[in-house]
Write a protein that holds these residues in place. Structure first.
Motif, short mmCIF file in Angstrom:
data_model
loop_
_atom_site.label_atom_id
_atom_site.label_comp_id
_atom_site.label_asym_id
_atom_site.label_seq_id
_atom_site.Cartn_x
_atom_site.Cartn_y
_atom_site.Cartn_z
N SER A 1 0.82 -1.21 0.00
CA SER A 1 0.00 0.00 0.00
C SER A 1 0.86 1.26 0.00
O SER A 1 0.57 2.23 -0.69
CB SER A 1 -0.91 0.00 1.23
N LEU A 2 1.96 1.24 0.76
CA LEU A 2 2.80 2.43 0.89
C LEU A 2 3.73 2.63 -0.31
O LEU A 2 4.24 3.71 -0.53
CB LEU A 2 3.65 2.34 2.17
N GLY A 3 3.91 1.54 -1.09
CA GLY A 3 4.89 1.57 -2.19
C GLY A 3 4.62 2.64 -3.22
O GLY A 3 5.53 3.16 -3.88
N ASP B 1 11.05 5.38 3.05
CA ASP B 1 11.12 4.85 4.42
C ASP B 1 10.05 3.78 4.62
O ASP B 1 9.38 3.75 5.65
CB ASP B 1 10.93 6.02 5.39
N LEU B 2 9.94 2.93 3.60
CA LEU B 2 8.84 1.96 3.55
C LEU B 2 8.74 1.05 4.76
O LEU B 2 7.70 0.98 5.40
CB LEU B 2 9.03 1.06 2.32
N HIS C 1 -2.77 6.09 6.79
CA HIS C 1 -4.20 5.74 6.91
C HIS C 1 -4.54 4.62 5.94
O HIS C 1 -5.22 3.65 6.29
CB HIS C 1 -5.05 6.98 6.63
N ASP C 2 -4.05 4.73 4.69
CA ASP C 2 -4.31 3.68 3.69
C ASP C 2 -3.72 2.34 4.13
O ASP C 2 -4.37 1.30 4.03
CB ASP C 2 -3.72 4.07 2.32
N ALA C 3 -2.48 2.38 4.62
CA ALA C 3 -1.82 1.14 5.04
C ALA C 3 -2.56 0.52 6.23
O ALA C 3 -2.75 -0.70 6.30
CB ALA C 3 -0.37 1.42 5.42
N MET C 4 -3.02 1.36 7.16
CA MET C 4 -3.75 0.86 8.32
C MET C 4 -5.09 0.25 7.90
O MET C 4 -5.54 -0.74 8.48
CB MET C 4 -3.97 1.98 9.34
N CYS C 5 -5.70 0.85 6.88
CA CYS C 5 -6.97 0.30 6.37
C CYS C 5 -6.76 -1.10 5.79
O CYS C 5 -7.61 -1.98 5.93
CB CYS C 5 -7.55 1.21 5.30
#
Length: 544
Positions: free
Chosen positions: A170-172, A179-180, A401-405
Motif C-alpha cells: 500500500s505504501l509503495g 522509508d517503507l 491511513h491507507d496502510a492501516m486500512c
C-alpha cells in the motif's frame, strides 16, 4: 424586446425580464447525453491513470486560498478536484465510497470505471442498447467476483512479517516510499495494538496521528500511549511524573458563576478583599479535593487563571489545561480513568493511572508535547510523524491511513489476492473464456468487461515505463500457460513477474469492493439518457 423574452413589472413597479423557450437551450437526450457523460467520466479517469501503481506520479492541487496539496492518494485528489460536471461528481462519490468502505484502492476504482465507460462507448457506436450493456457488465462482474474468490488465498493474520508486506504494498506507491519498512511496521503495530480480535474489527478512533514539521521522516515513531500538544500549566512544575495518578476533569478551576445576571457592587476596600479571599478559599478547596483523592496530576478540559495556576504550583499539584474533548476521551480510555464533571464526585476509584507522564522537547523552537505512557490499557496509541515540511507530513498521514486500512481489512477478512494487476488479468482471462456461453447481445458487453479489466495492468505497465500492450499480452499468455494467477506487472523492476515472490499483496475485500462499486456506478451512468441542467426551467425570472 427580443424573441427570447419580454419586460414585465412587479407590484412595486420594478422591472424584470421573463425569458422563455430556454428549456430547449441546454437539453441533451439519448445516446448524445450518454456520450457526453462518458466523455466527462473518462476525463476524470485519465487524470487518475498516471497516479496508479508504485511508479505513479503525484498531483499538485491548489485550493482557492492558494494552499498546496501534493498527493498520490486517489480519494484526496478526487475530493480536492473542483468539478462542475454532474457525472464527474458521481466519480468523486465513487472514490469516496471506496475510501470510506475499504480505505484503499481509490485510484484503481476510478480507472476501472473509466475503462468500462470507454468500452461502453464503442458498443454504443455499434448500436447496442445501453440497458443491454449494463446487464452484460452486471453478469461479467459476478463472474469476476467468483474468479477473485477462486484465486484468493488465506492470509496468516498472526504473522507480523506477512502483515508488514501487505502494508508495504500500500505504501509503495506513495511519496513516503523511501522509508517503507519503518512506516509499514508502525502501521501494523498500531492496528494490532487496537484490534479487537473477538469482534474482528479495528476502531481507528483509538489511533491518534499527530505531526510536527522538522526532523526526518525516519524519526516518525509509534508511542504506546497518548501524546497531546500541551505542556504543564506552570513552567516550574515537574517535567516528568512516574506512577502518575491522573484526575481527568471537565469542570473549570474557578469559583461558581451565578447563572442569571447579577450585579456585584464593591463599595470599599474591605468588600474587594472579601471577594479575593472567597476566590482563594474556593480554589484551595478545589485543589484539596483533588489532592485528597490521591491524584498526582490534574488534566483539565477548561482553563484556569494565573492565581489558580500559582496555587496549584504551591500545593505541588502538576496540572495541564485546555486539553480538547477527543484527547480527554483517549486519556480516559488509555489510563482506565473516569471523566469527572464535578469536584465533589472525585474519588480514588475514578483516577487514571500511567507509568510515566513526561514532556517531549524537540527542535530548535523547543516544541513541547506531553506524553502519557505505560498505561494499563494499551489500546490507545499515538503515531508521531516528523517530516521536513507540512506537505510531507500530510501525505504521510494519508499514506499511513491507507496502510492501516489494509491491515484492518485483513483483521476483518483474512483473504488476499496478489497485486500488480495480476488479479485483474486473471479475471479478464476467466471472463473472456466464459463469453461464448452468454446468449444475446449481453455477450458483447461481457467481452468488453474483460477488455476493461486490462486497463489496470496497462496503466501500471505504462507508469512503470513498459510498453502497455506488449506487457499485458505477455502477462496473459504467461498466466494461461503456467496457470499461475499471481503473475503481474513488475512495477518495481525487480526482475520477476511473480507477485508472490515480490510480496505484493492486496486484500480480497478491497478488490471485490473495487469491482462492485465501479460496475454499479457505470450501470447508473448508462441508465441516464436525458439531462436538463439546473437553469432549464420553463421560465427564468432575472431581476434587473
Amino acid at each position: 424586446m427580443n424573441s427570447m423574452g419580454h419586460l414585465m413589472f412587479d407590484d412595486t413597479g420594478a422591472p424584470f425580464l421573463v425569458i422563455q423557450e430556454q428549456q430547449n437551450q441546454n437539453r441533451c437526450t439519448g445516446v448524445e447525453a450518454l456520450k457526453n457523460h462518458i466523455l466527462a467520466a473518462r476525463a476524470v479517469a485519465n487524470v487518475m491513470k498516471t497516479s496508479l501503481g508504485p511508479r505513479g506520479l503525484d498531483k499538485m492541487l491548489v485550493n482557492a486560498d492558494g494552499e498546496i496539496t501534493i498527493t498520490n492518494d486517489g480519494a484526496t485528489i478526487m475530493k480536492s478536484m473542483d468539478v462542475d460536471h454532474r457525472i464527474a461528481k458521481l466519480m468523486v462519490e465513487l472514490s469516496t465510497a471506496q475510501d470510506d468502505e475499504v480505505g484503499d484502492g481509490t485510484t484503481g476504482v476510478i480507472v476501472l470505471a473509466g475503462a468500462l465507460l470507454e468500452q461502453a462507448e464503442q458498443l454504443l457506436n455499434k448500436g447496442i442498447h445501453p440497458t443491454k450493456i449494463a446487464d452484460g457488465y452486471e453478469i461479467a462482474c459476478k463472474k469476476s467476483l467468483e474468479t477473485l474468490n477462486n484465486i484468493s488465498e488465506k492470509f496468516p493474520i498472526d504473522r507480523r512479517d506477512e502483515l508488514i508486506k501487505s502494508a508495504v504494498t500500500s505504501l509503495g506507491s506513495k511519496i513516503v516510499n523511501k522509508d517503507l519498512q519503518h512506516l509499514a511496521e508502525i502501521a501494523v503495530d498500531s492496528v494490532l495494538s487496537v484490534a479487537d480480535n473477538d469482534l474482528h474489527d479495528v476502531n481507528f478512533d483509538l489511533v491518534k496521528i499527530i505531526g510536527k514539521t522538522g526532523g526526518r521522516l525516519e524519526e516518525t515513531k509509534l508511542i504506546k500511549g497518548v501524546v497531546i500538544d500541551k505542556t504543564m500549566s506552570h513552567p516550574q512544575m515537574p517535567r516528568e511524573i512516574k506512577d502518575a495518578k491522573i484526575a481527568i476533569l471537565t469542570c473549570p478551576f474557578e469559583p461558581p458563576k451565578p447563572k442569571n445576571t447579577v450585579r456585584l457592587d464593591i463599595g470599599s476596600e474591605q468588600d474587594y478583599e472579601n471577594l479575593r479571599k472567597y476566590e482563594r478559599e474556593t480554589f484551595e478547596a478545589m485543589i484539596k479535593q483533588v489532592k485528597d483523592s490521591g491524584a498526582t496530576l490534574a488534566i483539565c478540559q477548561w482553563g484556569f487563571d494565573d492565581e489558580a495556576n500559582h496555587l496549584l504550583y504551591q500545593h505541588k499539584l502538576p496540572a495541564v489545561r485546555w486539553v480538547g474533548g477527543p484527547e480527554i476521551e483517549l486519556i480516559a480510555i488509555a489510563t482506565n480513568g473516569r471523566i469527572v464533571p464535578r469536584f465533589a464526585e472525585l474519588n480514588a476509584e475514578k483516577l487514571g493511572h500511567a507509568g510515566v507522564v513526561r514532556e517531549l522537547t524537540f527542535g530548535t523552537g523547543r516544541d513541547q508535547y506531553l506524553c502519557i505512557e505505560n498505561c494499563p490499557n494499551n489500546r490507545a496509541v499515538t503515531i508521531f510523524i516528523r517530516g521536513s515540511t507540512q506537505t510531507v507530513i500530510d501525505e504521510t498521514k494519508r499514506a499511513l491511513h491507507d496502510a492501516m486500512c489494509v491491515i484492518r481489512n485483513l483483521v476483518r477478512d483474512d483473504k488476499i489476492v496478489y497485486g500488480g494487476g495480476s488479479a485483474e488479468t486473471a479475471c479478464s482471462i476467466a471472463v473472456a473464456k466464459e463469453a461464448d456461453k452468454i446468449a444475446g447481445l449481453e455477450q458483447y458487453a461481457y467481452r468488453a468487461f474483460a477488455d476493461a479489466l486490462d486497463a489496470i495492468p496497462m496503466a501500471l505497465a505504462q507508469n512503470s515505463g513498459y510498453s502497455p500492450i506488449d506487457t499485458v499480452t505477455q502477462l496473459k499468455a504467461a498466466q494461461i500457460e503456467t496457470n499461475n494467477s499471481a503473475l503481474g506487472v513488475d512495477g518495481m523492476n525487480l526482475g520477476t513477474n511473480d507477485m508472490r515472490e515480490q510480496g505484493v499483496i492486496e486484500t480480497l475485500n478491497a478488490k471485490r469492493q473495487q469491482f462492485s462499486l465501479a460496475t454499479q456506478v457505470v450501470r447508473m451512468i448508462l441508465k441516464i439518457d436525458d439531462v436538463r441542467l439546473p437553469n432549464d426551467e420553463e421560465q427564468n425570472y432575472v431581476g434587473m
